[in-house]
Write a protein that holds these residues in place. Structure first.
Motif, PDB file in Angstrom:
ATOM      1  N   VAL A 105       0.850  -1.187   0.000  1.00  0.00           N
ATOM      2  CA  VAL A 105       0.000   0.000   0.000  1.00  0.00           C
ATOM      3  C   VAL A 105       0.890   1.242   0.000  1.00  0.00           C
ATOM      4  CG1 VAL A 105      -1.817  -1.210   1.238  1.00  0.00           C
ATOM      5  CG2 VAL A 105      -0.183   0.162   2.511  1.00  0.00           C
ATOM      6  N   PRO A 106       0.422   2.352  -0.574  1.00  0.00           N
ATOM      7  CA  PRO A 106       1.213   3.582  -0.542  1.00  0.00           C
ATOM      8  C   PRO A 106       1.321   4.132   0.872  1.00  0.00           C
ATOM      9  CG  PRO A 106      -0.949   3.974  -1.506  1.00  0.00           C
ATOM     10  CD  PRO A 106      -0.824   2.504  -1.339  1.00  0.00           C
ATOM     11  N   HIS A 107       2.494   4.610   1.242  1.00  0.00           N
ATOM     12  CA  HIS A 107       2.717   5.213   2.551  1.00  0.00           C
ATOM     13  C   HIS A 107       2.629   6.731   2.417  1.00  0.00           C
ATOM     14  CE1 HIS A 107       5.041   1.560   4.353  1.00  0.00           C
ATOM     15  NE2 HIS A 107       4.009   1.189   3.605  1.00  0.00           N
ATOM     16  N   GLY A 108       1.945   7.360   3.364  1.00  0.00           N
ATOM     17  CA  GLY A 108       1.773   8.800   3.331  1.00  0.00           C
ATOM     18  C   GLY A 108       0.328   9.228   3.204  1.00  0.00           C
ATOM     19  N   LEU A 109      -0.570   8.284   2.895  1.00  0.00           N
ATOM     20  CA  LEU A 109      -1.996   8.567   2.843  1.00  0.00           C
ATOM     21  C   LEU A 109      -2.586   8.364   4.234  1.00  0.00           C
ATOM     22  CD1 LEU A 109      -2.951   6.721  -0.475  1.00  0.00           C
ATOM     23  CD2 LEU A 109      -2.103   9.052  -0.177  1.00  0.00           C
ATOM     24  N   PRO A 110      -3.804   8.856   4.485  1.00  0.00           N
ATOM     25  CA  PRO A 110      -4.435   8.649   5.801  1.00  0.00           C
ATOM     26  C   PRO A 110      -4.856   7.194   5.993  1.00  0.00           C
ATOM     27  CG  PRO A 110      -5.393  10.540   4.657  1.00  0.00           C
ATOM     28  CD  PRO A 110      -4.599   9.773   3.649  1.00  0.00           C
ATOM     29  N   GLN A 111      -3.880   6.341   6.266  1.00  0.00           N
ATOM     30  CA  GLN A 111      -4.120   4.915   6.438  1.00  0.00           C
ATOM     31  C   GLN A 111      -3.431   4.434   7.702  1.00  0.00           C
ATOM     32  OE1 GLN A 111      -2.480   3.704   2.577  1.00  0.00           O
ATOM     33  NE2 GLN A 111      -4.524   3.159   1.892  1.00  0.00           N
ATOM     34  N   THR A 112      -3.941   3.348   8.278  1.00  0.00           N
ATOM     35  CA  THR A 112      -3.340   2.776   9.475  1.00  0.00           C
ATOM     36  C   THR A 112      -3.490   1.264   9.434  1.00  0.00           C
ATOM     37  OG1 THR A 112      -3.362   2.711  11.898  1.00  0.00           O
ATOM     38  CG2 THR A 112      -5.468   3.049  10.802  1.00  0.00           C
ATOM     39  N   ALA A 113      -2.515   0.573  10.041  1.00  0.00           N
ATOM     40  CA  ALA A 113      -2.590  -0.874  10.201  1.00  0.00           C
ATOM     41  C   ALA A 113      -3.042  -1.256  11.600  1.00  0.00           C
ATOM     42  CB  ALA A 113      -1.230  -1.512   9.889  1.00  0.00           C
ATOM     43  N   GLN A 114      -3.362  -0.269  12.446  1.00  0.00           N
ATOM     44  CA  GLN A 114      -3.858  -0.598  13.784  1.00  0.00           C
ATOM     45  C   GLN A 114      -5.240  -1.257  13.671  1.00  0.00           C
ATOM     46  OE1 GLN A 114      -3.420   2.116  17.014  1.00  0.00           O
ATOM     47  NE2 GLN A 114      -1.802   3.282  16.011  1.00  0.00           N
ATOM     48  N   PRO A 115      -5.502  -2.268  14.499  1.00  0.00           N
ATOM     49  CA  PRO A 115      -6.772  -3.034  14.385  1.00  0.00           C
ATOM     50  C   PRO A 115      -7.944  -2.293  14.999  1.00  0.00           C
ATOM     51  CG  PRO A 115      -5.434  -3.908  16.170  1.00  0.00           C
ATOM     52  CD  PRO A 115      -4.599  -2.832  15.518  1.00  0.00           C
ATOM     53  N   LEU A 116      -8.332  -1.190  14.395  1.00  0.00           N
ATOM     54  CA  LEU A 116      -9.414  -0.377  14.944  1.00  0.00           C
ATOM     55  C   LEU A 116     -10.771  -1.061  14.823  1.00  0.00           C
ATOM     56  CD1 LEU A 116      -8.420   3.129  13.516  1.00  0.00           C
ATOM     57  CD2 LEU A 116      -7.558   1.959  15.543  1.00  0.00           C
ATOM     58  N   ALA A 117     -10.960  -1.809  13.740  1.00  0.00           N
ATOM     59  CA  ALA A 117     -12.280  -2.393  13.491  1.00  0.00           C
ATOM     60  C   ALA A 117     -12.687  -3.368  14.584  1.00  0.00           C
ATOM     61  CB  ALA A 117     -12.291  -3.094  12.133  1.00  0.00           C
ATOM     62  N   ALA A 118     -11.725  -4.074  15.180  1.00  0.00           N
ATOM     63  CA  ALA A 118     -12.046  -5.073  16.194  1.00  0.00           C
ATOM     64  C   ALA A 118     -12.825  -4.470  17.357  1.00  0.00           C
ATOM     65  CB  ALA A 118     -10.764  -5.730  16.701  1.00  0.00           C
ATOM     66  N   ALA A 119     -12.533  -3.205  17.683  1.00  0.00           N
ATOM     67  CA  ALA A 119     -13.247  -2.541  18.779  1.00  0.00           C
ATOM     68  C   ALA A 119     -14.462  -1.765  18.284  1.00  0.00           C
ATOM     69  CB  ALA A 119     -12.298  -1.598  19.520  1.00  0.00           C
ATOM     70  N   LEU A 120     -14.303  -1.048  17.177  1.00  0.00           N
ATOM     71  CA  LEU A 120     -15.395  -0.182  16.719  1.00  0.00           C
ATOM     72  C   LEU A 120     -16.599  -0.980  16.235  1.00  0.00           C
ATOM     73  CD1 LEU A 120     -13.297   2.533  14.866  1.00  0.00           C
ATOM     74  CD2 LEU A 120     -14.401   2.727  17.097  1.00  0.00           C
ATOM     75  N   GLU A 121     -16.379  -2.148  15.650  1.00  0.00           N
ATOM     76  CA  GLU A 121     -17.487  -2.914  15.089  1.00  0.00           C
ATOM     77  C   GLU A 121     -18.218  -3.749  16.129  1.00  0.00           C
ATOM     78  OE1 GLU A 121     -16.150  -5.051  11.647  1.00  0.00           O
ATOM     79  OE2 GLU A 121     -15.515  -3.226  10.604  1.00  0.00           O
ATOM     80  N   THR A 122     -17.833  -3.637  17.396  1.00  0.00           N
ATOM     81  CA  THR A 122     -18.608  -4.283  18.463  1.00  0.00           C
ATOM     82  C   THR A 122     -19.781  -3.424  18.896  1.00  0.00           C
ATOM     83  OG1 THR A 122     -17.193  -3.318  20.186  1.00  0.00           O
ATOM     84  CG2 THR A 122     -16.554  -5.484  19.311  1.00  0.00           C
ATOM     85  N   ARG A 123     -19.839  -2.176  18.436  1.00  0.00           N
ATOM     86  CA  ARG A 123     -20.957  -1.299  18.789  1.00  0.00           C
ATOM     87  C   ARG A 123     -22.194  -1.659  17.969  1.00  0.00           C
ATOM     88  NH1 ARG A 123     -16.298   0.972  19.793  1.00  0.00           N
ATOM     89  NH2 ARG A 123     -16.057   2.628  21.331  1.00  0.00           N
ATOM     90  N   PRO A 124     -23.368  -1.225  18.405  1.00  0.00           N
ATOM     91  CA  PRO A 124     -24.589  -1.523  17.646  1.00  0.00           C
ATOM     92  C   PRO A 124     -24.490  -0.980  16.220  1.00  0.00           C
ATOM     93  CG  PRO A 124     -25.142  -0.700  19.827  1.00  0.00           C
ATOM     94  CD  PRO A 124     -23.662  -0.514  19.667  1.00  0.00           C
TER      95      PRO A 124
END
Length: 507
Positions: A105-124
């Motif tokens: 993937v290109p580096h320098g764009l607003p991207q992250t490899a941190q596993p954010l979805a694991a926590a955010l997708e537990t919400r309703p």
């Protein structure tokens, strides 16, 4: 009679009445203890020191102390910090503990490899609507970029650099307020607003307080903070006027500099090792001998396929280490729409940029020797990387492919991606977006100052989650997401508070 306590990082002096003071610390000036008394909780966390919990024999104890040596009462120590650093969009190489982006993937764009979805997708999921779970005051100078890391100290801290005003702000989590760090004598002015801002983090500081290589109108500097003394300083890496933010590719850093008299200014590319060693200034080859290379207005650089690229309304500048940098103006009459996102990636790995030729929109291939392939599209598509939307519908195939229409009602909305998450476990593009509801105008109008009656802060992924909504938002692209203290935060310069959501699985 005074006693000295020697720890891994410091030498503490124990004077009469069981009073401890830091006499010498690694990479630390002598602490002004009378001035630091009012913020001992923050100082103790930074030093890894201990505070009294059930006695008052000393205001602070050296790191490693678990009990008061006078009465044996247990002491209060800060939790060990294992939080990754967060730098937002950067081309620098991040360490393994900081979740570096994969090479594809290109580096320098607003991207992250941190596993954010694991926590955010537990919400309703939709249609349930959530709201911000945390808020901290916005920094006094609100137009800023954020950095969260330990900076060589024992605890993670948050910085906000107001790069248009030369103000460095420090969040004290114990006192719950922003401190403005004072520049030490001889510190360079850090204003830089002629181009988009980007800095190169120092991932593993050799000294306490090292933050990043930062651009200034006067040159490139190493930024070093002293959060205990509430000061900062700069160390010069290159003292030549910069025209664009620095980038990194492989083992080289690079930036665009200007030289020559005012009437004959020339843009060149300066490159060196990450520590500034082995510098070299390169002339730029122009695809059109009559096309002047711009001295302002550059987008932040990105690196991809061992090539560093700066985009501009007039063209692209490409550099691969070991070869000469090339300036390629856009073919007339095609013009890019940089405000609509950034480079998007097709399934075969090529990068594309949205633009308009006066008659229709199209996507142009980036990073090639010639003008590149062009793919026509029927309307604006907002996004970058693989997180792309046509109005309210996500494009999950090639950037020019038809979008997935899951709900016809979303035709009266625009979705603006803010942050893409990249990981092997993700089967489809996901990330943080703004959903601009009930807007039937042009995308450029929505991004350039019109008041948006209703905007939803949303996570899109395997489950779409509405995190919050905002009334009467202007300039939505000014939103800045970042991760600090195991939480996702979203800042906008017009808000009086930064909104946050817990990320327990990241902490």
């Amino acid at each position: 009679m005074a006693y000295r306590w020697v720890t891994a990082n410091s030498v503490w002096l124990e004077e009469e009445h069981n009073r401890f003071e830091l006499e010498a610390g690694r990479d630390l000036p002598r602490i002004d203890w009378p001035a630091a008394r009012h913020r001992l909780p923050d100082v103790a966390q930074l030093l890894g020191a201990a505070l009294p919990a059930g006695c008052a024999h000393a205001p602070i104890y050296p790191e490693g102390f678990a009990y008061c040596p006078e009465c044996g009462a247990p002491l209060r120590t800060g939790p060990a910090s294992h939080l990754p650093s967060w730098w937002g969009a950067t081309t620098a190489n991040l360490g393994p503990e900081d979740h570096p982006l994969p090479r594809h993937v290109p580096h320098g764009l607003p991207q992250t490899a941190q596993p954010l979805a694991a926590a955010l997708e537990t919400r309703p999921p939709e249609p349930a609507r959530g709201q911000a779970e945390l808020k901290i005051p916005a920094p006094p100078n609100a137009v800023c970029v954020f950095a969260a890391a330990t900076f060589g100290y024992a605890a993670q801290r948050l910085l906000a650099l107001a790069y248009t005003r030369n103000v460095l702000q420090y969040w004290d989590p114990e006192a719950q307020h922003w401190d403005v760090l004072a520049p030490e004598e001889g510190t360079a002015d850090l204003r830089f607003d002629g181009s988009q801002y980007a800095w190169l983090p120092i991932v593993q500081p050799a000294r306490r307080g090292e933050v990043a290589l930062v651009p200034s109108e006067q040159g490139l500097y190493r930024l070093v903070i002293d959060p205990i003394g509430a000061t900062f300083r700069t160390e010069p890496v290159l003292e030549v006027p910069l025209v664009a933010s620095p980038g990194a590719v492989g083992r080289r850093i690079a930036c665009l500099v200007v030289s020559g008299a005012h009437y004959a200014r020339t843009v060149r590319l300066w490159t060196a090792g990450p520590d500034g060693a082995d510098p070299e200034a390169l002339d730029i080859l122009a695809g059109d001998g009559d096309a002047a290379i711009p001295t302002a207005g550059w987008a932040r650089p990105y690196s991809y396929d061992n090539q560093l690229c700066w985009l501009h309304e007039e063209g692209q500048l490409l550099w691969r280490p070991g070869s000469a940098p090339r300036w390629q103006p856009w073919p007339f009459p095609w013009q890019p729409r940089l405000q609509c996102g950034g480079p998007t990636r097709s399934r075969d790995g090529r990068l594309w940029l949205l633009g308009h030729d006066g008659a229709a929109y199209s996507l142009r291939e980036l990073g090639t020797e010639g003008p590149g392939q062009v793919e026509p599209i029927d309307s604006v598509r907002l996004g970058f990387g693989t997180l792309l939307f046509r109005r309210g519908h996500q494009v999950k195939d090639d950037p020019w492919a038809a979008p997935d229409v899951e709900d016809q009602n979303r035709e009266d909305a625009y979705v603006l991606p803010l942050l893409e998450t990249v990981g092997a476990a993700r089967s489809q593009p996901s990330g943080l977006v703004l959903r601009i509801e009930g807007f039937t105008g042009r995308a450029e109008a929505a991004l350039s100052g019109e008041v948006l009656p209703r905007t939803v802060i949303e996570w899109v992924g395997q489950r779409n989650v509405m995190l919050d909504d905002v009334a009467r938002l202007k300039n939505p692209a000014d939103c800045v997401p970042f991760v600090y203290d195991g939480k996702l935060w979203l800042h906008h310069p017009s808000w009086n508070a930064i909104r946050g959501w817990h990320l327990e699985s990241v902490a």
